[in-house]
Design a protein around this motif. Structure first.
Motif, short mmCIF file in Angstrom:
data_model
loop_
_atom_site.label_atom_id
_atom_site.label_comp_id
_atom_site.label_asym_id
_atom_site.label_seq_id
_atom_site.Cartn_x
_atom_site.Cartn_y
_atom_site.Cartn_z
N THR A 45 -84.70 18.48 -21.91
CA THR A 45 -85.79 17.50 -21.85
C THR A 45 -87.04 18.10 -21.19
N ALA A 46 -86.90 19.27 -20.61
CA ALA A 46 -88.00 19.86 -19.86
C ALA A 46 -89.21 20.22 -20.72
N ALA A 47 -89.02 20.61 -21.97
CA ALA A 47 -90.15 20.98 -22.82
C ALA A 47 -91.10 19.81 -23.01
N GLU A 48 -90.57 18.66 -23.31
CA GLU A 48 -91.43 17.49 -23.50
C GLU A 48 -92.02 17.03 -22.17
N ASP A 49 -91.22 17.11 -21.10
CA ASP A 49 -91.74 16.76 -19.77
C ASP A 49 -92.89 17.69 -19.38
N LEU A 50 -92.74 18.97 -19.67
CA LEU A 50 -93.80 19.94 -19.36
C LEU A 50 -95.06 19.61 -20.15
N ALA A 51 -94.92 19.32 -21.43
CA ALA A 51 -96.08 18.98 -22.26
C ALA A 51 -96.81 17.76 -21.70
N GLY A 52 -96.05 16.75 -21.32
CA GLY A 52 -96.67 15.55 -20.74
C GLY A 52 -97.40 15.85 -19.44
N ALA A 53 -96.80 16.68 -18.61
CA ALA A 53 -97.43 17.05 -17.34
C ALA A 53 -98.69 17.88 -17.57
N VAL A 54 -98.67 18.76 -18.58
CA VAL A 54 -99.86 19.56 -18.90
C VAL A 54 -100.96 18.64 -19.42
N GLU A 55 -100.60 17.74 -20.30
CA GLU A 55 -101.58 16.85 -20.91
C GLU A 55 -102.31 16.01 -19.86
N ARG A 56 -101.64 15.63 -18.80
CA ARG A 56 -102.26 14.83 -17.73
C ARG A 56 -103.24 15.64 -16.89
N ARG A 57 -103.29 16.94 -17.12
CA ARG A 57 -104.13 17.80 -16.29
C ARG A 57 -105.38 18.30 -17.00
N SER A 58 -105.86 17.59 -17.99
CA SER A 58 -107.08 18.02 -18.66
C SER A 58 -108.22 18.01 -17.63
N GLY A 59 -109.20 18.87 -17.88
CA GLY A 59 -110.32 18.96 -16.96
C GLY A 59 -110.19 20.10 -15.97
N THR A 60 -109.11 20.85 -16.06
CA THR A 60 -108.92 22.03 -15.22
C THR A 60 -108.83 23.23 -16.15
N THR A 61 -108.30 24.34 -15.67
CA THR A 61 -108.11 25.48 -16.56
C THR A 61 -106.70 25.44 -17.14
N LEU A 62 -106.51 26.16 -18.23
CA LEU A 62 -105.21 26.21 -18.88
C LEU A 62 -104.13 26.69 -17.92
N LEU A 63 -104.38 27.79 -17.23
CA LEU A 63 -103.35 28.34 -16.34
C LEU A 63 -103.04 27.38 -15.20
N ARG A 64 -104.05 26.77 -14.61
CA ARG A 64 -103.82 25.82 -13.51
C ARG A 64 -103.04 24.63 -14.02
N ALA A 65 -103.40 24.13 -15.20
CA ALA A 65 -102.70 22.97 -15.76
C ALA A 65 -101.23 23.28 -15.98
N VAL A 66 -100.93 24.43 -16.59
CA VAL A 66 -99.54 24.76 -16.90
C VAL A 66 -98.78 25.14 -15.64
N ARG A 67 -99.41 25.90 -14.75
CA ARG A 67 -98.73 26.31 -13.52
C ARG A 67 -98.32 25.07 -12.71
N ASP A 68 -99.25 24.14 -12.50
CA ASP A 68 -98.94 22.94 -11.73
C ASP A 68 -97.95 22.05 -12.48
N ALA A 69 -98.09 21.97 -13.80
CA ALA A 69 -97.15 21.16 -14.59
C ALA A 69 -95.75 21.75 -14.56
N ALA A 70 -95.65 23.07 -14.60
CA ALA A 70 -94.34 23.73 -14.54
C ALA A 70 -93.66 23.43 -13.21
N GLN A 71 -94.40 23.54 -12.12
CA GLN A 71 -93.84 23.24 -10.81
C GLN A 71 -93.38 21.79 -10.75
N GLU A 72 -94.22 20.87 -11.24
CA GLU A 72 -93.86 19.45 -11.24
C GLU A 72 -92.61 19.20 -12.08
N THR A 73 -92.55 19.79 -13.26
CA THR A 73 -91.43 19.57 -14.17
C THR A 73 -90.14 20.11 -13.58
N LEU A 74 -90.18 21.32 -13.05
CA LEU A 74 -88.96 21.90 -12.48
C LEU A 74 -88.53 21.16 -11.22
#
Length: 178
Positions: A45-74
């Motif tokens: 279920t982590a792939a979809e959770d990660l996508a949702g967490a990344v999507e909520r982080r628009s307005g930042t940079t790609l790496l910051r969005a994914v890095r923070d979303a990955a930490q949140e998801t894990l």
């Protein structure tokens, strides 16, 4: 995880898992079709959770969005951090589970490519797909090193994402100029 670590995935039977978990075989099969599902269901279920967490982080940079979303998801996986680390380590040591781990990463990559590109993947989406592959590669590498080497997941994520800094861009990406 203890059974898989001690005996190997191939040698463990569903009967052993249900006995260790204290549930009936029918309860086990209500949630898991196979013994491999028991080890990886929360990762899938982590792939979809990660996508949702990344999507909520628009307005930042790609790496910051994914890095923070990955930490949140894990962090949100419904297993103690030590169990998640053990799960990833066992996945990396047993080919049937390694395949599932890689499929989880591929699913995350696909969803991230759709977010980066702003549309489903297909003709003309190579740029978004390559960026997503690089970023998900960093997430998987950080997670694997965390599972096998210990330390802080945040530190592993930071080191892996530092490698990709030259690829960083605003998220969501600006439309390409033609």
């Amino acid at each position: 995880m203890e059974l898989f670590e001690e005996h190997g995935v191939e040698a463990v039977a569903v009967d052993q898992i249900v006995a260790a978990a204290g549930v009936s075989t029918s309860t086990f099969h209500r949630f898991c079709a196979t013994k491999e599902d028991a080890a990886t269901c929360h990762l899938e279920t982590a792939a979809e959770d990660l996508a949702g967490a990344v999507e909520r982080r628009s307005g930042t940079t790609l790496l910051r969005a994914v890095r923070d979303a990955a930490q949140e998801t894990l962090d949100a996986v419904e297993a103690p951090a030590l169990d998640l680390r053990r799960t990833i380590a066992v996945c990396l040591q047993h080919p049937p589970l390694t395949a599932r781990w890689l499929l989880v990463g591929r699913a995350g990559q696909q969803r991230l490519a759709e977010l980066v590109g702003g549309a489903p993947t297909g003709p003309g989406t190579q740029r978004a797909e390559v960026l997503a592959a690089a970023v998900m590669g960093a997430v998987l590498t950080a997670s694997e090193h965390w599972a096998l080497d210990g330390g802080s997941l945040a530190d592993h994520l930071d080191r892996c994402f530092a490698v990709l800094e030259p690829l960083d861009e605003p998220f969501p990406p600006r439309p390409r100029q033609t």
